[in-house]
Write a protein that holds these residues in place. Structure first.
Motif, mmCIF file in Angstrom:
data_model
loop_
_atom_site.group_PDB
_atom_site.id
_atom_site.type_symbol
_atom_site.label_atom_id
_atom_site.label_comp_id
_atom_site.label_asym_id
_atom_site.label_seq_id
_atom_site.Cartn_x
_atom_site.Cartn_y
_atom_site.Cartn_z
ATOM 1 N N PHE A 16 45.136 42.091 43.550
ATOM 2 C CA PHE A 16 44.901 43.486 43.164
ATOM 3 C C PHE A 16 43.414 43.746 42.939
ATOM 4 C CE2 PHE A 16 44.731 47.229 40.568
ATOM 5 C CZ PHE A 16 45.767 48.018 41.053
ATOM 6 N N GLU A 17 42.765 42.845 42.180
ATOM 7 C CA GLU A 17 41.333 43.028 41.906
ATOM 8 C C GLU A 17 40.500 42.879 43.175
ATOM 9 O OE1 GLU A 17 40.306 41.082 37.773
ATOM 10 O OE2 GLU A 17 42.125 40.235 38.607
ATOM 11 N N GLU A 18 40.973 41.990 44.074
ATOM 12 C CA GLU A 18 40.257 41.800 45.340
ATOM 13 C C GLU A 18 40.232 43.110 46.139
ATOM 14 O OE1 GLU A 18 38.688 39.031 46.308
ATOM 15 O OE2 GLU A 18 38.044 39.975 48.163
ATOM 16 N N VAL A 19 41.402 43.736 46.254
ATOM 17 C CA VAL A 19 41.480 44.981 47.021
ATOM 18 C C VAL A 19 40.728 46.094 46.295
ATOM 19 C CG1 VAL A 19 43.060 46.700 47.979
ATOM 20 C CG2 VAL A 19 43.644 44.275 48.100
ATOM 21 N N ALA A 20 40.706 46.027 44.958
ATOM 22 C CA ALA A 20 40.051 47.078 44.166
ATOM 23 C C ALA A 20 38.530 46.962 44.196
ATOM 24 C CB ALA A 20 40.543 47.019 42.722
ATOM 25 N N LEU A 21 38.012 45.819 44.694
ATOM 26 C CA LEU A 21 36.567 45.577 44.626
ATOM 27 C C LEU A 21 35.757 46.659 45.351
ATOM 28 C CD1 LEU A 21 34.602 43.342 43.542
ATOM 29 C CD2 LEU A 21 34.524 42.513 45.879
ATOM 30 N N THR A 63 37.375 37.166 42.450
ATOM 31 C CA THR A 63 38.483 37.845 41.788
ATOM 32 C C THR A 63 39.627 36.872 41.523
ATOM 33 O OG1 THR A 63 39.317 38.498 43.939
ATOM 34 C CG2 THR A 63 37.983 40.091 42.768
ATOM 35 N N THR A 118 42.934 38.002 41.077
ATOM 36 C CA THR A 118 44.196 38.478 41.651
ATOM 37 C C THR A 118 43.925 39.279 42.920
ATOM 38 O OG1 THR A 118 44.089 40.533 40.395
ATOM 39 C CG2 THR A 118 45.306 38.722 39.379
#
Lengths: 268, 268, 356
Positions: free
Chosen positions: A103-108, A99, A101
């Motif tokens: 944000f995208e990491e947590v959204a994974l 990822t 960002t």
């Protein structure tokens, strides 16, 4: 509620078991500390409590893991993931590495669950807010301090909405600042009503966080009781566990004839 | 989702500074492949140079990456170009010998052959280089996932991007350490061969130790679940791009078929 | 277990049948080389096409047989657990990083760009191995395009990399990478003889036929440049030394596993050379920018055509390269902790059980 009943566990490719006859219940919202010498089976107990052993890593488990009364045997890891999460020492290897960002990491995780975008967005924001890291949401996950990385890893777990979280030495690779950050995050997490099982060498971190502490040695539970009693237990150093500084200070003082409560009273 | 949410998510997508950047990654990839294959199939000088001059160069100028493209292509083409020139010039069987070095004859045919291979290589490396310079790899992989690539393979592709620099760093550190300990990478072949294992071993082993922890960290984020994911952002795609791709593909098929069946004569 | 053998046999048989039919239909691959453009595009493309279709049909037959036997595709999907997916990018990075840095640093004419692919094949199985090879070359070209590590020249060889991974998976399943410590002497002797016989057969039928023109080993040497006679002797000497070395290692280490690994590597090398030669000839005029180019030049100078020289070069470098790679993977697998390897889908076949 997370229950381990008569659990013994042996790794794949090995002849002898590393956990013997573990009996452990963690109530909803309860914070439990786990201490013990190296090679006592702490990490293995974490893996077994999270269900990953044997669901992901194989091996032979006897006894049972049940969550909220349901037996977890035979369930694939992604089904376990919504019930119990596990975090590890190293922030770098817990990041997905794919990822751009935070944000995208947590959204994974929510994305992997196949959730609609709006739900993923809501869960991600909520997880970031719980740990107070909204301000780094658009930074690259590769350019974080160890403490921040560990918070992102923790947020990634929270976004799965597990009601139980197992943490295997979350501050072992962190500097004092990182340890402080994670300590605060754990308190914030505890306030949400999530049940926690935390393995930790730094007993200062457990002191005041946990209601209950378990000591494990040679793959067996040797002591299980209220945090204050266990941390003050005279046998703790014999199990390779250093009591928190509060108690060591009090003991040192008492050895010289000073009563810490008395001093505290005088100061007050 | 509110409009602000949509705008926020789209901001996570990589920037597209020119109208060529704004082409969908899949369209750019197909263009690069079609140009490369066409250059090889047509052969000679005119075909590849026409593709290079009429398709690749104008597109690079439009994207504003002309100078970077030239630099990258030179770096990538130079080693192989030197080999091509040396080997083709001296070893092609031919009637007109220009000069002789040892057992090797330089022939006119060799020079001609080297020239043809070189123009093909230049077309190939610039076509693919242009794709690389105008497309964020993550955007390409996400776009493929939107089109049906499995999320697991998408992960493998993007994770490679992270893994390579990390491993290069390791290789450098380990190589330096081993040079300091006197490991030979210069001397006789036998010594150099003996140098392979001590270098490969630590680089590979240290990378593989990460696999286990990252696996578990992904398992708790439901990575093993099979099924589609809802992606947070998508790359733009104009309505005319799909027809354009079909046209490109059709042209390529016609060229290949015409050359294979000999319907078209070879162009010089 | 026997069920999976039926599937594998059916798949391999189907691939071979399709390949043979394809070769018959599209004609011979020798002789019709267009000297002006340095390779016969149509012939080489047809060859590639035949191979690709053969592989594909072999795979489809395998899957169909499994579906008929069990009503599901478990053996394929179970090879792609999370662990394997996480290993794949690391393996691809190993391929690319070692392929570029190590072989350059050590300045020897081998590629060493398939260690990761073979590792995945051995640990996870034929299909992940195949996919790792395929992805590695595609990523090398397309995902790394525009970076100094990218290679626009890797993607045409993707099918070779796929074959390497597939073969490693099959060898892994057959236990070729398993250490066999303390092999008793009679078994060691028999094993060594069998291994040498397999290698000799491979050399006689797989390698030597490519050298009947230009460079001859046993033919008339009059009129041949002394340079090439010398080169042939050097190559022959290297082969003899390698065979002696194998025997010495086998008897000092007393581990028959080494023989399996060498045989596997040699087979993989010969097959890779045969598949990659036409690609190299058609796309790059036989030049890859590595140390092996010198050999292509030498064979051409000795009178072979371009595609012949590329094949002659490949049949020397590839078996050496793949044998070294197989040995590297064998040693790596033994070095890795059993706790790690045993968790992969094919881990137990690849490294064996405790005490076994």
């Amino acid at each position: 509620m997370l229950e381990l009943h008569r659990v013994s566990y042996r790794y794949a490719g090995y002849a002898t078991a590393v956990l013997h006859d573990i009996e452990l219940t963690i109530a909803d919202g309860e914070i439990v500390g786990l201490v013990g010498p190296n090679e006592a089976g702490k990490s293995t107990l974490c893996l077994v409590a999270s269900g990953l052993a044997p669901a992901s890593i194989g091996g032979a488990l006897s006894g049972s893991l049940s969550i909220d009364g349901e037996l977890m045997a035979g369930r694939p890891p992604h089904e376990l993931a919504e019930r119990v999460a596990i975090g590890f020492q190293n922030p770098d290897t817990q990041l997905s590495g794919v990822t751009a960002t935070v944000f995208e990491e947590v959204a994974l995780g929510p994305m992997n669950l196949g959730l609609p975008v709006a739900e993923t967005l809501a869960r991600t924001r909520e997880a970031l807010a719980t740990l107070g890291i909204e301000d780094i949401a658009e930074r690259s996950p590769n350019r974080l301090s160890g403490g921040q990385g560990q918070l992102v890893a923790l947020a990634s777990l929270l976004a799965m909405h597990p009601r139980h979280v197992v943490l295997d030495e979350p501050t072992a690779q962190l500097d004092p600042e990182g340890t402080r950050l994670v300590g605060e995050a754990l308190r914030a997490l505890a306030a949400t009503g999530t049940a926690l099982l935390v393995t930790e060498h730094k007993t200062d971190l457990l002191d005041g966080l946990c209601q209950r502490i378990i000591v494990i040695d040679g793959g067996r539970i040797v002591l299980d009781g209220p945090a204050g009693d266990v941390l003050a237990d005279e046998r703790l150093p014999g199990w390779g566990v250093e009591p928190p500084s509060r108690i060591r200070l009090a003991r040192a003082m008492a050895g010289r004839g000073l009563d810490l409560d008395l001093i505290a009273g005088t100061l007050r | 989702m509110s409009e602000a949410d949509v705008a926020f998510l789209q901001r996570l997508a990589p920037p597209t500074p020119s109208s060529y950047h704004r082409l969908n990654p899949f369209t750019k990839a197909l263009a690069a492949v079609a140009e490369s294959i066409a250059a090889f199939v047509i052969g000679g000088y005119v075909g590849p140079l026409a593709i290079f001059g009429l398709a690749v160069l104008p597109a690079a100028a439009m994207a504003g990456v002309l100078r970077r493209l030239v630099r990258v292509s030179v770096v990538l083409t130079l080693p192989i170009a030197i080999s091509v020139v040396l080997i083709s010039v001296f070893t092609r069987a031919g009637s007109t010998v220009l000069f002789t070095v040892g057992p090797f004859d330089a022939t006119v045919e060799g020079v001609d052959f080297a020239g043809q291979v070189l123009v093909r290589l230049i077309t190939l490396s610039t076509a693919i280089g242009l794709f690389g310079l105008t497309t964020e790899p993550r955007a390409f992989v996400f776009d493929l996932e939107r089109r049906g690539l499995s999320p697991q393979l998408a992960f493998a592709a993007t994770a490679t991007l992270e893994a390579i620099p990390a491993m290069l760093e390791r290789a450098k550190v380990i190589q330096a350490a081993q040079r300091a300990r006197g490991l030979d990478t210069e001397g006789r072949i036998a010594d150099r061969l003996r140098g392979v294992l001590p270098l490969v071993g630590p680089v590979v082993l240290s990378s593989l130790t990460e696999v286990e922890e990252r696996t578990l960290a992904l398992e708790v984020r439901a990575f093993g679940r099979r099924g589609r994911r809802h992606l947070l952002w998508t790359m733009p795609e104009a309505t005319w791009e799909a027809p354009l791709r079909w046209v490109l593909l059709a042209v390529l098929v016609v060229i290949v078929a015409a050359r294979l069946t000999g319907a078209w004569p070879a162009i010089p | 277990m026997s069920g999976s053998w039926v599937r594998i046999a059916a798949g391999v048989l189907a691939a071979i049948i399709v390949a043979v039919i394809g070769v018959q239909v599209s004609g011979t691959f020798q002789g019709s080389v267009d000297e002006a453009t340095g390779g016969n595009t149509s012939v080489a493309n047809a060859f590639m096409l035949v191979l690709a279709i053969a592989l594909l049909i072999g795979f489809v037959v395998y899957a169909a047989v499994e579906y008929a036997q069990t009503g599901a595709l478990r053996s394929i999907s179970s090879q792609f657990d999370t662990r394997t997916i996480v290993l794949m990018p690391i393996a691809i990075a190993i391929n690319i990083v070692l392929g570029q840095t190590v072989s350059a640093a050590l300045k020897i004419p081998v590629y060493l760009d398939s260690i990761g692919t073979i590792l995945v094949g051995a640990l996870a199985g034929p299909i992940p191995g195949l996919l790792t090879g395929l992805l590695a070359n595609l990523i090398w070209t397309f995902v790394l395009a525009g970076t100094p590590l990218g290679s626009p020249y890797a993607w045409p060889f993707a099918i070779v990399a796929a074959e390497i991974g597939l073969l490693a998976g099959i060898f892994g399943r057959l236990g070729f990478f398993r250490p066999r410590p303390n092999t008793p002497t009679p078994q060691l002797v028999v094993g060594t003889v069998v291994a040498l016989a397999v290698l000799a057969a491979l050399a006689y039928w797989g390698i030597l036929p490519a050298y009947t023109k230009g460079v001859t080993f046993f033919g008339d040497l009059s009129g041949v440049d002394p340079f090439f006679v010398l080169m042939a002797y050097v190559i022959a000497a290297v082969l003899v030394i390698a065979a002696i070395g194998l025997v010495v290692i086998l008897f000092t280490r007393r581990d028959l596993g080494v023989a399996y690994v060498v045989v596997g590597g040699a087979i993989c090398g010969v097959i890779s050379a045969i598949i990659s030669a036409p690609i190299s000839a058609v796309f790059f005029g036989g030049v890859t920018g590595s140390g092996t180019d010198f050999l292509v030049a030498a064979f051409q100078q000795a009178g072979s055509s371009l595609s012949e020289s590329v094949l002659q070069q490949g049949l020397i470098s590839d078996p050496i390269d793949k044998t070294i790679t197989y040995i590297v993977v064998f040693v790596l697998l033994r070095t890795l902790s059993r706790r790690f390897t045993a968790r992969f889908p094919q881990g137990e076949q690849a490294v064996g059980l405790v005490g076994a």
